[in-house]
Design an enzyme around this catalytic site. Structure first.
Site, mmCIF file in Angstrom:
data_model
loop_
_atom_site.group_PDB
_atom_site.id
_atom_site.type_symbol
_atom_site.label_atom_id
_atom_site.label_comp_id
_atom_site.label_asym_id
_atom_site.label_seq_id
_atom_site.Cartn_x
_atom_site.Cartn_y
_atom_site.Cartn_z
ATOM 1 N N ARG A 192 -7.937 -0.757 -3.544
ATOM 2 C CA ARG A 192 -7.737 -0.098 -4.931
ATOM 3 C C ARG A 192 -8.407 0.930 -5.110
ATOM 4 O O ARG A 192 -7.883 1.991 -5.753
ATOM 5 C CB ARG A 192 -8.050 -1.236 -5.803
ATOM 6 C CG ARG A 192 -7.211 -2.796 -5.481
ATOM 7 C CD ARG A 192 -7.515 -3.878 -6.545
ATOM 8 N NE ARG A 192 -7.533 -3.299 -7.879
ATOM 9 C CZ ARG A 192 -8.121 -4.124 -8.909
ATOM 10 N NH1 ARG A 192 -8.700 -5.148 -8.803
ATOM 11 N NH2 ARG A 192 -7.703 -3.783 -10.029
ATOM 12 N N CYS A 251 -14.251 -1.272 -13.389
ATOM 13 C CA CYS A 251 -13.395 -2.223 -12.575
ATOM 14 C C CYS A 251 -11.994 -2.169 -12.775
ATOM 15 O O CYS A 251 -11.478 -0.752 -13.244
ATOM 16 C CB CYS A 251 -13.964 -3.604 -12.806
ATOM 17 S SG CYS A 251 -14.057 -4.346 -14.121
#
Length: 290
Positions: A192, A251
């Protein structure tokens, strides 16, 4: 001669009072005045191991509802820190006094409970610990459980809390690119972070904030428990970080960044911030340039 474990970082001072073991908590729950136990579990998520949602929880556990209560429901980003007055009211409804002994946990070992730990400690609660291993570790010891949450006893007057001093905004992160004041550490997976793996929300691109480094949250854990302070310190050192540095965590939406927050505290880091909106806020602000 045996060398010290961190010769390059003499300021390394690991913290030992953040985590509590299952057996220690079991003994404390037998006291006349047991700790307040808060279940901060989140629903099943594609970025976390599957957890049975069968209603089992720890004896006396109250629901610490991150999604619907301990988040700003009017915010455009999920899991956004609630306003101070809303946080005070929510804590008052749970019956939490500022000096209560509190233990937070979740149903995956370590996943969302660090978010509860961060919310409470940064608001001024003075005696908060995190159950290492969480509900799975508790069940592995065949310790007693109950079905469903206990009913809280609300306070007549909500606790007086302080505004969270650790949050950095999208603008702060943007300004930090040209004039670095902190190191941004992203807790998402390497795929990611690089943009090679899809985001859980398919409408969002992968990638990262310019200048950020990557430490996937799973790297600081082992089988649902935190790794040792020494192992965590090595992981942070490998990213060029020292306990004297100012470090901010990010995050997807502010949950797993708190795992790195707790890990950094365990390793003796003290100058910590959290990019609360994280990658979601960065993309939605239009700052992302793929």
């Amino acid at each position: 001669m045996r060398m010290p474990p961190f010769p390059d970082y003499p300021e390394f001072h690991p913290m030992s009072d953040i985590l509590i073991s299952t057996l220690d908590l079991d003994e404390r729950l037998k006291r006349v005045n047991p700790p307040r136990v808060l279940d901060a579990s989140l629903p099943n998520s594609p970025i976390a191991s599957f957890a049975p949602e069968d209603g089992r929880t720890l004896p006396g556990a109250l629901e610490f509802d991150i999604e619907r209560v301990f988040s700003d429901q009017s915010a455009p980003f999920p899991h956004t820190l609630p306003a101070l007055d809303a946080l005070q009211q929510a804590c008052g409804q749970l019956g939490l006094s500022i000096d209560d002994e509190i233990v937070v946990f979740d149903n995956r070992g370590v996943f969302s409970a660090p978010r509860a730990y961060w919310l409470l400690t940064q608001a001024g609660f003075t005696n908060v610990r995190l159950l290492d291993g969480g509900l799975p570790g508790w069940l592995a010891q065949s310790l007693p459980v109950q079905q469903g949450y206990s009913e809280p006893t609300p306070l007549a007057t909500p606790p007086v809390l302080k505004a969270n001093p650790s949050v950095v905004s999208v603008d702060d992160v943007q300004a930090n690119i040209a004039n670095p004041r902190f190191t941004l550490v992203d807790a998402r997976s390497a795929g990611r972070f690089s943009g090679q793996a899809p985001e859980p929300r398919p409408e969002f691109p992968g990638g990262h904030v310019p200048g950020a480094c990557n430490l996937p949250f799973g790297d600081v854990l082992e089988n649902g428990y935190f790794k040792s302070a020494e192992e965590i310190a090595r992981l942070l050192r490998d990213r060029g970080l020292s306990p004297a540095d100012h470090v901010a965590f990010s995050c997807g939406s502010g949950i797993t960044a708190c795992i790195l927050w707790v890990a950094a505290e365990l390793a003796g880091f003290e100058h910590l911030s959290l990019f609360d909106g994280s990658w979601t806020a960065w993309v939605m602000s239009g700052r992302y340039q793929g």
